[in-house]
Structures are given as structure tokens and as C-alpha cells.
Design a protein around this motif. Structure first.
Motif, PDB file in Angstrom:
ATOM      1  N   SER A 175       0.683  -1.217  -0.222  1.00  0.00           N
ATOM      2  CA  SER A 175       0.131  -0.089  -0.159  1.00  0.00           C
ATOM      3  C   SER A 175       0.955   1.247  -0.100  1.00  0.00           C
ATOM      4  N   THR A 176       0.917   2.078  -1.181  1.00  0.00           N
ATOM      5  CA  THR A 176       1.752   3.261  -1.288  1.00  0.00           C
ATOM      6  C   THR A 176       1.021   4.231  -0.772  1.00  0.00           C
ATOM      7  N   LEU A 177      -0.149   4.363  -0.725  1.00  0.00           N
ATOM      8  CA  LEU A 177      -1.190   5.536  -0.398  1.00  0.00           C
ATOM      9  C   LEU A 177      -1.747   5.452   1.030  1.00  0.00           C
ATOM     10  N   GLY A 178      -1.697   4.261   1.498  1.00  0.00           N
ATOM     11  CA  GLY A 178      -2.101   3.782   2.755  1.00  0.00           C
ATOM     12  C   GLY A 178      -3.905   3.796   3.032  1.00  0.00           C
ATOM     13  N   LEU A 179      -4.335   3.240   1.633  1.00  0.00           N
ATOM     14  CA  LEU A 179      -5.806   3.224   1.822  1.00  0.00           C
ATOM     15  C   LEU A 179      -6.447   1.892   2.132  1.00  0.00           C
ATOM     16  N   THR A 180      -5.556   0.773   2.003  1.00  0.00           N
ATOM     17  CA  THR A 180      -6.385  -0.415   2.193  1.00  0.00           C
ATOM     18  C   THR A 180      -6.309  -1.260   3.498  1.00  0.00           C
ATOM     19  N   TRP A 181      -5.906  -0.660   4.462  1.00  0.00           N
ATOM     20  CA  TRP A 181      -5.741  -1.389   5.867  1.00  0.00           C
ATOM     21  C   TRP A 181      -7.220  -1.871   6.305  1.00  0.00           C
ATOM     22  N   ASN A 182      -8.108  -0.634   6.355  1.00  0.00           N
ATOM     23  CA  ASN A 182      -9.239  -0.931   6.874  1.00  0.00           C
ATOM     24  C   ASN A 182     -10.288  -1.683   6.068  1.00  0.00           C
ATOM     25  N   ILE A 183      -9.905  -1.671   4.695  1.00  0.00           N
ATOM     26  CA  ILE A 183     -10.679  -2.532   3.718  1.00  0.00           C
ATOM     27  C   ILE A 183     -10.367  -3.675   3.709  1.00  0.00           C
ATOM     28  N   ALA A 239      -6.755 -13.082   5.982  1.00  0.00           N
ATOM     29  CA  ALA A 239      -5.357 -12.765   6.707  1.00  0.00           C
ATOM     30  C   ALA A 239      -4.152 -12.381   5.863  1.00  0.00           C
ATOM     31  N   GLY A 240      -3.136 -12.117   6.389  1.00  0.00           N
ATOM     32  CA  GLY A 240      -1.892 -11.644   5.782  1.00  0.00           C
ATOM     33  C   GLY A 240      -1.269 -10.537   6.277  1.00  0.00           C
ATOM     34  N   VAL A 241      -0.350  -9.859   5.519  1.00  0.00           N
ATOM     35  CA  VAL A 241       0.301  -8.685   5.882  1.00  0.00           C
ATOM     36  C   VAL A 241      -0.209  -7.387   4.903  1.00  0.00           C
ATOM     37  N   TRP A 242      -0.347  -6.365   5.634  1.00  0.00           N
ATOM     38  CA  TRP A 242      -0.447  -5.030   4.897  1.00  0.00           C
ATOM     39  C   TRP A 242       0.851  -4.339   4.943  1.00  0.00           C
ATOM     40  N   PHE A 243       1.572  -4.119   3.740  1.00  0.00           N
ATOM     41  CA  PHE A 243       2.891  -3.530   3.865  1.00  0.00           C
ATOM     42  C   PHE A 243       2.673  -1.972   3.415  1.00  0.00           C
ATOM     43  N   ARG A 244       3.229  -1.319   4.319  1.00  0.00           N
ATOM     44  CA  ARG A 244       2.996   0.227   3.775  1.00  0.00           C
ATOM     45  C   ARG A 244       4.152   0.652   3.336  1.00  0.00           C
ATOM     46  N   GLU A 245       4.229   1.006   2.145  1.00  0.00           N
ATOM     47  CA  GLU A 245       5.467   1.201   1.018  1.00  0.00           C
ATOM     48  C   GLU A 245       5.825   2.792   1.089  1.00  0.00           C
ATOM     49  N   TYR A 246       7.298   2.815   1.305  1.00  0.00           N
ATOM     50  CA  TYR A 246       7.902   4.093   0.991  1.00  0.00           C
ATOM     51  C   TYR A 246       8.700   4.220   0.041  1.00  0.00           C
ATOM     52  N   LEU A 247       8.912   5.443  -0.408  1.00  0.00           N
ATOM     53  CA  LEU A 247       9.836   5.796  -1.655  1.00  0.00           C
ATOM     54  C   LEU A 247      10.673   6.849  -1.131  1.00  0.00           C
ATOM     55  N   GLY A 248      11.718   7.266  -1.874  1.00  0.00           N
ATOM     56  CA  GLY A 248      12.496   8.532  -2.067  1.00  0.00           C
ATOM     57  C   GLY A 248      13.430   8.711  -0.682  1.00  0.00           C
ATOM     58  N   THR A 249      13.430   9.898  -0.321  1.00  0.00           N
ATOM     59  CA  THR A 249      14.503  10.104   0.912  1.00  0.00           C
ATOM     60  C   THR A 249      13.555  10.688   2.061  1.00  0.00           C
ATOM     61  N   GLN A 250      12.490  10.462   2.240  1.00  0.00           N
ATOM     62  CA  GLN A 250      11.457  11.155   3.343  1.00  0.00           C
ATOM     63  C   GLN A 250      12.039  10.217   4.536  1.00  0.00           C
ATOM     64  N   THR A 251      12.004  10.956   5.599  1.00  0.00           N
ATOM     65  CA  THR A 251      11.773  10.618   7.080  1.00  0.00           C
ATOM     66  C   THR A 251      10.924   9.645   7.348  1.00  0.00           C
ATOM     67  N   PHE A 252      11.294   8.500   7.889  1.00  0.00           N
ATOM     68  CA  PHE A 252      10.121   7.588   8.197  1.00  0.00           C
ATOM     69  C   PHE A 252       9.677   7.669   9.458  1.00  0.00           C
ATOM     70  N   GLN A 253       8.676   7.628   9.920  1.00  0.00           N
ATOM     71  CA  GLN A 253       7.924   7.755  11.215  1.00  0.00           C
ATOM     72  C   GLN A 253       7.136   6.337  11.596  1.00  0.00           C
ATOM     73  N   ASP A 254       7.267   5.493  12.793  1.00  0.00           N
ATOM     74  CA  ASP A 254       6.486   4.279  12.711  1.00  0.00           C
ATOM     75  C   ASP A 254       5.416   4.661  13.306  1.00  0.00           C
ATOM     76  N   LEU A 255       4.123   4.586  12.415  1.00  0.00           N
ATOM     77  CA  LEU A 255       2.962   4.882  12.479  1.00  0.00           C
ATOM     78  C   LEU A 255       1.805   3.557  12.123  1.00  0.00           C
ATOM     79  N   MET A 256       2.611   2.391  12.296  1.00  0.00           N
ATOM     80  CA  MET A 256       1.791   1.216  11.781  1.00  0.00           C
ATOM     81  C   MET A 256       0.567   0.923  12.590  1.00  0.00           C
ATOM     82  N   PRO A 257      -0.506   0.598  12.010  1.00  0.00           N
ATOM     83  CA  PRO A 257      -1.632   0.059  12.786  1.00  0.00           C
ATOM     84  C   PRO A 257      -1.429  -1.140  13.412  1.00  0.00           C
TER      85      PRO A 257
END
Length: 412
Positions: A150-158, A165-183
Motif C-alpha cells: 500500500s503506497t497511499l495507505g488506503l487498504t488497511w481498513n478495507i 489474513a495476511g500482511v499489509w505492507f505500508r510502502e515508502y519511496l524517496g528520501t523521506q524521514t520514516f515515522q513508525d505509525l503502523m496500525p
């Protein structure tokens, strides 16, 4: 999507796979009860003829040969075979709205540009509706678990609402600073992190994402060795992709380039380990596979998408020779025709004729469960696992023939 029925006081969720040839395939999630079929495939190496599955509280309690239970408490599915639910270990549900909209024969760069343009043209609500349709397609084609990027973060609630079951991967690109905000975890669905690729994501960000996922005991996913642009950029620090980054004022001077191969690059920055899930590997070869095996990293291949977009396939036979046990994914509906793992298995079998059908089914079930950290619940039909299975009305005298039928006669 879900048809709730009652059988002798036992609650079921029955998901029907609709097929042109009317093959009555059912994916069933059991709360409790006893289910019989002509054959139970515990795993591709173990079959029980005239067998049953007994479940309680959505968990398999017992499997074995038919017992003399009161017929009123047994659901008899018929002479066919029950197999474990399949696992689509890599897809992008956010792109499901783009199904059939982008041509596959215009080159990878043009495909990426078209994808980004078309995705931006849709509202978030339209993309979410597309994701819901993608999830329905997954479930209707026998997947009980998924690895969703999930690049846009849209699919967790869906996904939480779907019951998959499974794993929802929040995807990041570029050089941005990462903050741990996983559900948090939701049933058998957990959240983790993904870096897009080594040519699109800075090594500092990749290391931060990988370490965070590792600290939580979660898999970390990354696309690797997929395109020729990626290969040239990592090997030389130059080329069209270097120009592209320069145009956007992205400084890659401290990215540790050049590197001999994408696999060696990831190894050099310290994120190739047992929690890493490497996706695609179209351009990886013998020395890369040796490193992957040594580090214990997992691999997922998406053959249909790989050929559609790159006109190449990964070297699956060499992976297997090196002791790597890949899993299968479909990639997104923007790059392939369906999210059906049966379709993916059939394509894999036809394009790798030297690979045993049982190995291909393992890739779609057992290996996918291991790659996503779900092996305690999914992949086989052993006691203690989740009571989610597929019934296929297929029969054969030999187990080897049955495995072939599962692959070649079950695709949509």
C-alpha cells in the motif's frame, strides 16, 4: 462477497469461484464442524483418501480417514479434493481500479508513467472501491491470505473488514524521514513496512524501514532486480534513472554506488536477512541466489506480471537448485489479468515445465505462509492451523495426476 449459510448448526462462510466451465469450486472458512471429501490434501506431499476435517472455533482440531459420525453433523462436499487456501504473497490492491486500462506492450517506463497518471486521475473513494473489488476477486479465486503493498495507505481498513489474513505492507519511496505509525494487528492480519526498490528509495530509509520491521518480528518487502533501468543505475550510478533523479534534485551521491548487482547492493547496506521478502528478481543469477540462501531471505515471484511488463521471467529453476523456496504473487491488476493464484499456478506450470506441480502448489500455499510469517496458521491443513480450505471437484487415481489437475484444471 460472503454468503453466510447454516449447515446443521455449523456456521460457514462460503466463497464461490465462478467459472466459465461451471466448475463448482468452494473456499470455506469453518467455525466448527466436520467436513468430508474424497481426498484431503494436507500438503502436496501428504494426502488422506476419503478423509475429513474437524474444526472448532475456526481452528482445525483433527484430520484423518472417514469416521462413523452421525451424518447430520457432517458436510459431505463430494468425491473431489480439499486443499489449503492459497496465499497471494504480493499484490497492490490500491491499483485494482486500473484493471484493463494500461497496455502491457508499450515498455516498462511508459507503463509506469501511464499508471501514475491514471491513478492520480481517480479519487481516493474510487481507488478504495477498486480495492474492494480486488479483494472480492482474491477471495472468489480461493486466496485466504494476502501480502498487500500500500503506497497511499488506503487498504488497511478495507482488508480488516474483509476477514482476509495476511500482511499489509505500508510502502515508502524517496528520501523521506520514516515515522513508525503502523496500525495494530487485526485477527490474522498484521501491518508491516516495505521499501519500494533500491533505485527509488534511499539506503538510509531502507535501513530504517527494515530495522523497524525486524524489531517487530515482521517481514520487510522490497521490489528487486525488476527492470533494466534499476540494473544500470545500481551498476553505474548513471543512465536514464540517474538523470530522472537529478531532474528532481534527489542527491544519490551517498547511496554507495556502483554495486555489482541489486542483491549485492542490498547485502552491502545490511538489509538482506531472514525477515526480508525480495519480490521479482528477474535479473538475478547464480551468485545472487547463493547470497540470498546464505542470508535466509525469502523470495516472491510474479511470472505473469513479469512477462507482461518486461517480456522476461525469473530463473526459477536456479532458485530451486540453490535451496531457495519462492512463493507466488500476482502483482497488481494494472500489470496482470487477474488476482487468481490458480491462474498464476497454471501460468507458472506452463512456462516452467520441468518443475514438479507439487512444488508449484507449495509456492502458492506453504511458501507464501512462511514468507508472510503465517506458517503457524496457514499453508497446510494440519491440526492447529486455521480452518480455511478450498474444495475442488477434481479426482484422479494418482496423487501426481491430481496435483497436475489442481494446477491446470482450476484456473479461471
Amino acid at each position: 462477497m460472503q454468503d453466510f449459510k447454516q449447515f446443521s448448526g455449523t456456521a460457514f462462510i462460503i466463497i464461490y469461484v465462478k467459472k466459465a466451465d461451471a466448475l463448482d469450486t468452494r473456499c470455506i472458512k469453518i467455525e466448527k464442524g466436520i467436513h468430508r471429501a474424497g481426498c484431503i490434501m494436507i500438503s502436496p506431499q501428504r494426502f488422506i483418501q476419503n478423509g475429513f476435517i474437524k474444526a472448532e472455533n475456526w481452528i482445525i482440531q483433527e484430520t484423518g480417514e472417514k469416521k462413523h459420525y452421525d451424518s447430520s453433523i457432517v458436510t459431505d462436499h463430494g468425491p473431489g479434493v480439499i486443499i489449503p487456501a492459497l496465499i497471494n504473497a504480493h499484490t497492490h490492491l490500491e491499483l485494482s481500479r486500473l484493471k484493463g486500462e494500461i497496455a502491457f506492450d508499450q515498455g516498462f517506463q511508459n507503463w509506469v508513467r501511464e499508471l501514475l497518471w491514471r491513478r492520480q486521475a481517480y479519487s481516493l473513494e474510487e481507488l478504495e472501491n477498486g480495492a474492494e473489488s480486488g479483494i472480492k476477486e482474491l477471495m472468489d479465486s480461493g486466496s485466504g491470505a494476502v501480502g498487500d503493498i500500500s503506497t497511499l495507505g488506503l487498504t488497511w481498513n478495507i482488508l480488516c473488514r474483509s476477514g482476509l489474513a495476511g500482511v499489509w505492507f505500508r510502502e515508502y519511496l524517496g528520501t523521506q524521514t520514516f515515522q513508525d505509525l503502523m496500525p495494530g494487528k487485526h485477527g490474522n492480519l498484521s501491518a508491516s513496512l516495505a521499501g519500494h526498490a533500491p533505485h527509488t528509495t534511499s539506503p538510509a530509509l531502507l535501513k530504517s524501514l527494515s530495522l523497524t520491521a525486524q524489531s517487530k518480528g515482521s517481514p520487510f518487502s522490497i521490489h528487486l532486480a525488476e527492470s533494466t533501468d534499476e540494473i544500470e543505475f545500481l551498476a553505474t550510478g548513471k543512465g536514464p534513472w540517474a538523470d530522472f533523479l537529478g531532474e528532481r534534485n534527489i542527491d544519490f551521491s551517498d547511496w554507495g554506488l556502483p554495486a555489482k548487482t541489486p542483491v549485492k547492493y542490498l547485502d552491502s547496506i545490511g538489509i538482506l536477512n531472514k525477515n526480508t521478502l525480495l519480490v521479482h528478481l528477474i535479473h538475478s543469477r547464480k551468485q545472487d541466489f547463493e547470497i540470498i540462501k546464505q542470508r535466509g531471505a525469502k523470495v516472491c515471484i510474479c511470472p505473469r506480471s513479469n512477462y507482461n511488463l518486461h517480456k522476461q521471467l525469473p530463473d526459477l529453476e536456479q532458485m530451486l537448485k540453490h535451496g531457495i523456496k519462492p512463493c507466488l504473487g500476482t502483482d497488481s491488476l494494472a500489470g496482470t489479468e487477474s488476482l487468481s493464484m490458480f491462474d498464476e499456478m497454471a501460468y507458472t506450470g506452463k512456462n516452467y515445465p520441468n518443475i514438479n506441480p507439487g512444488t508449484i502448489i507449495e509456492m502458492a500455499a506453504v511458501n507464501g505462509a512462511k514468507a508472510l510469517g503465517l506458517s503457524q496458521k496457514f499453508g497446510t491443513l494440519e491440526p492447529g492451523k486455521s480452518a480455511v480450505f478450498i474444495y475442488l471437484p477434481l479426482t484422479a487415481r494418482k496423487n501426481s495426476d491430481l496435483l497436475e489437475k489442481i494446477i491446470y484444471e482450476s484456473s479461471i
